[in-house]
Design an enzyme around this catalytic site. Structure first.
Site, PDB file in Angstrom:
ATOM      1  N   VAL A 226      51.721 -45.498  19.326  1.00  0.00           N
ATOM      2  CA  VAL A 226      51.133 -46.144  18.153  1.00  0.00           C
ATOM      3  C   VAL A 226      52.068 -45.839  16.986  1.00  0.00           C
ATOM      4  O   VAL A 226      52.618 -44.745  16.890  1.00  0.00           O
ATOM      5  CB  VAL A 226      49.714 -45.625  17.867  1.00  0.00           C
ATOM      6  N   THR A 237      53.320 -54.312  18.890  1.00  0.00           N
ATOM      7  CA  THR A 237      54.770 -54.449  18.763  1.00  0.00           C
ATOM      8  C   THR A 237      55.424 -53.664  19.893  1.00  0.00           C
ATOM      9  O   THR A 237      54.922 -52.622  20.319  1.00  0.00           O
ATOM     10  CB  THR A 237      55.288 -53.965  17.397  1.00  0.00           C
ATOM     11  N   ILE A 313      56.268 -49.512  23.731  1.00  0.00           N
ATOM     12  CA  ILE A 313      55.183 -50.181  23.007  1.00  0.00           C
ATOM     13  C   ILE A 313      54.825 -49.338  21.791  1.00  0.00           C
ATOM     14  O   ILE A 313      54.662 -48.124  21.882  1.00  0.00           O
ATOM     15  CB  ILE A 313      53.929 -50.355  23.894  1.00  0.00           C
ATOM     16  N   GLU A 314      54.706 -49.999  20.638  1.00  0.00           N
ATOM     17  CA  GLU A 314      54.259 -49.337  19.409  1.00  0.00           C
ATOM     18  C   GLU A 314      53.124 -50.174  18.818  1.00  0.00           C
ATOM     19  O   GLU A 314      53.355 -51.096  18.042  1.00  0.00           O
ATOM     20  CB  GLU A 314      55.414 -49.209  18.404  1.00  0.00           C
ATOM     21  N   ASN A 315      51.897 -49.867  19.222  1.00  0.00           N
ATOM     22  CA  ASN A 315      50.753 -50.567  18.642  1.00  0.00           C
ATOM     23  C   ASN A 315      50.610 -50.196  17.174  1.00  0.00           C
ATOM     24  O   ASN A 315      50.944 -49.082  16.764  1.00  0.00           O
ATOM     25  CB  ASN A 315      49.471 -50.212  19.397  1.00  0.00           C
TER      26      ASN A 315
END
Length: 599
Positions: A226, A237, A313-315
């Site tokens: 995140v 993202t 993944i970068e939420n």
């Protein structure tokens, strides 16, 4: 555990009576009701997850998570749980394997005709979206209507990688993240960041991941995080090494076959996918988005240099926890489908990258001199206000959707290359480095008897260390190097590591001192910088006089040094040291990095 957590939270509130929860003062959230909410099951469902029971507000503890997963595994022939490591505090690091063929061993999965897809959650334990998404997905595969996902793929899932950080949980875990209610800690019990550890392999978590990659040979590796930072419309993202990496064919496959399908699946379910986002000015995106050249100490770039297709993944931290978890579920489900659909092309790309025979390898990248292009950016309006407390300006996000055209700033310009030797030699006494190379899966030969060799080495000249440790180690701020040839006798246990192997790029990055992720720069050879034998002036004075009387060339060089270097001429210590270095008594190993190159 719940009582203890509540007690600690109450204690914090009593200690800081005026403290507000960050959730109460965050920027306005954009309303969202995506179609992926259909993935949630009713609370009466036998296999409802703790996340769903909490209305998408909470994530279960380590014990609750493992208890739920163990029950799920026990109820399915297609799931198995294995322990891949033990944390610094003694907790099991577990991985769930899903296989319709019921082949769960590394040998069976690494040789299967189906792709193996490896995804992990909680490397930064407060950023836990992947755990709850993975639990839902495994539930729907084993107990619901998605068993067909295993027709063409096998799955490896680490629900909590940083298990100790996960249990350092409270309502005060991450100040800038909208849920879950209690969040774990970024670093492990030794305060080490697992996502800076892929080259040095100091932590139990990343040692376990390295074993999984080496043993199971996954065809896709997904690391779920995140974000920190700015506000924008995107909720999911993600990125991979697109340029400036070591696996160009894999990068092309990810960009052309994988990304369009995953983006479309997310859009279809009401999410807004975007690239990895880093504001050039550190606040908003008015000056552009930066695409950094991450070094292999990070998960997705480590995968790139090992020629494993890898995704970061970068939420978006300011989106609600439920929205982020559901978006992660959609991503993972489509990732399984896309890899299965295009597996032959992916295998071809991986084979091509693993068969590269580079004569030079880039060890340092810089930004392009001009922006690569511009991107349409789905932003959130902001304004600057002046703080009454500090007197400085700060950004205030207004919760209004805007569209901007911003430059893309790419850090993919090679600025330093090194030539690739035939092999590297590591002396037996540096066994910790040899063992780490083995843990990376790098092939080597171990010397069985003493051997004399002429090799090239790097010697450190002037250097300066950083003032503060980084990840528990003392690194270099700057240093000078020179090359020298030496004949050395290597003892049994020394390692010869050929560069004629699939992991040649990783080998060079770890061995060459110019690389920021070399074992030299990580500080594993710092003891070579200590001088342990010294001169005595009552010996050096008559010895110098004798040397000058017998060696005309030495005398001329000494006079030249005094003439050209006034500081040297005024320093008795520097003069003694200069002469000491001309004698056979001087330590010939001082400052010589013990990595030999065979050409």
């Amino acid at each position: 555990m719940k009582f203890l957590s509540s007690f600690l939270s109450s204690l914090l509130i009593l200690t800081f009576p005026t403290l507000l929860l960050a959730q109460d003062i965050m920027p306005p959230a954009i309303p969202w009701n995506g179609q992926s909410t259909e993935l949630l099951v009713d609370k009466s469902d036998k296999w409802v997850t703790p996340f769903e029971l909490s209305d998408g507000l909470e994530s279960p503890t380590y014990a609750e998570t493992m208890d739920w997963i163990e029950k799920l595994v026990a109820n399915s022939d297609y799931l198995e749980i294995v322990t891949i490591g033990t944390s610094e505090q003694g907790r099991a690091i577990n991985m769930v394997i899903a296989s319709k063929d019921k082949g769960f061993s590394p040998e069976e999965l690494s040789t299967s005709k189906k792709p193996a897809i490896f995804f992990q959650a909680g490397i930064h334990a407060g950023e836990i979206d992947g755990k709850d998404a993975g639990m839902m997905l495994l539930r729907d595969i084993s107990q619901g209507n998605k068993l067909a996902l295993l027709d063409d793929a096998n799955l490896l899932f680490i629900p909590i990688l940083n298990v100790d950080g996960h249990e350092r949980r409270s309502e005060f875990g991450r100040v800038n993240q909208r849920g879950p209610k209690e969040m774990g800690w970024r670093t492990n019990a030794q305060n080490l960041n697992l996502n800076r550890d892929y080259t040095k392999l100091e932590t139990a978590g990343i040692q376990a991941v390295a074993k999984v990659i080496n043993s199971y040979d996954p065809d896709l590796y997904v690391d779920i995080h995140v974000t920190d930072g700015a506000d924008y419309q995107y909720d999911i993202t993600y990125g991979f090494v697109e340029t400036g990496g070591y696996s160009p064919e894999i990068s092309t496959w990810l960009a052309t076959s994988f990304k369009p399908e995953v983006d479309q699946a997310l859009k279809n379910k009401g999410h807004i996918p975007g690239p990895l986002l880093f504001a050039a000015n550190g606040n908003d995106f008015s000056q552009g988005n930066v695409a950094f050249s991450f070094s292999p100490r990070f998960s997705h770039t480590y995968g790139d240099i090992k020629h494993v297709p890898s995704i970061l993944i970068e939420n978006h931290s300011l989106k609600p926890f439920e929205q982020r978890v559901l978006g992660t579920y959609v991503f993972l489900e489509q990732a399984i489908k896309s890899v299965s659909e295009h597996f032959a092309e992916l295998q071809s790309a991986v084979k091509s990258d693993r068969n590269q025979k580079p004569s030079e390898i880039t060890v340092k990248f810089a930004f392009r001199e001009t922006p690569a292009d511009s991107m349409e950016f789905l932003g959130i309006a902001s304004k600057k206000e002046t703080s009454e407390i500090t007197g400085r300006e700060y950004v205030v996000w207004e919760g209004k959707e805007i569209t901007q055209i911003v430059p893309s700033l790419l850090m993919d310009r090679p600025v330093e290359n090194v030539k690739v030797p035939k092999a590297y030699w590591i002396p037996a006494e540096w066994s910790i480095v040899i063992q780490k190379m083995k843990a990376h899966g790098i092939e080597m030969e171990i010397l069985q008897q003493e051997k004399e060799l002429k090799l090239e080495f790097s010697k450190v000249g002037d250097f300066k260390m950083n003032n503060q440790p980084y990840e528990g180690l003392m690194r270099f701020q700057s240093f000078d190097l020179e090359k020298l040839d030496r004949t050395v006798s290597l003892q049994p246990g020394s390692a010869r590591i050929s560069t004629d192997q699939p992991l040649a790029e990783l080998l060079v990055i770890l061995m060459e001192p110019e690389s920021i992720d070399s074992f030299f720069q990580w500080g594993y050879f710092n003891s070579i910088l200590s001088q342990t034998e010294y001169m005595e002036t009552y010996i050096m004075e008559p010895l110098i006089a004798k040397m000058l009387s017998e060696d005309v060339d030495l005398k001329q060089r000494f006079e030249a040094e005094k003439t050209s270097n006034a500081e040297f001429a005024k320093s008795p210590r520097a003069i003694y040291s200069w002469f000491y270095k001309q004698t056979p008594y001087f330590d010939q190993n001082w400052k010589v990095i013990p990595v030999g190159r065979e050409w």
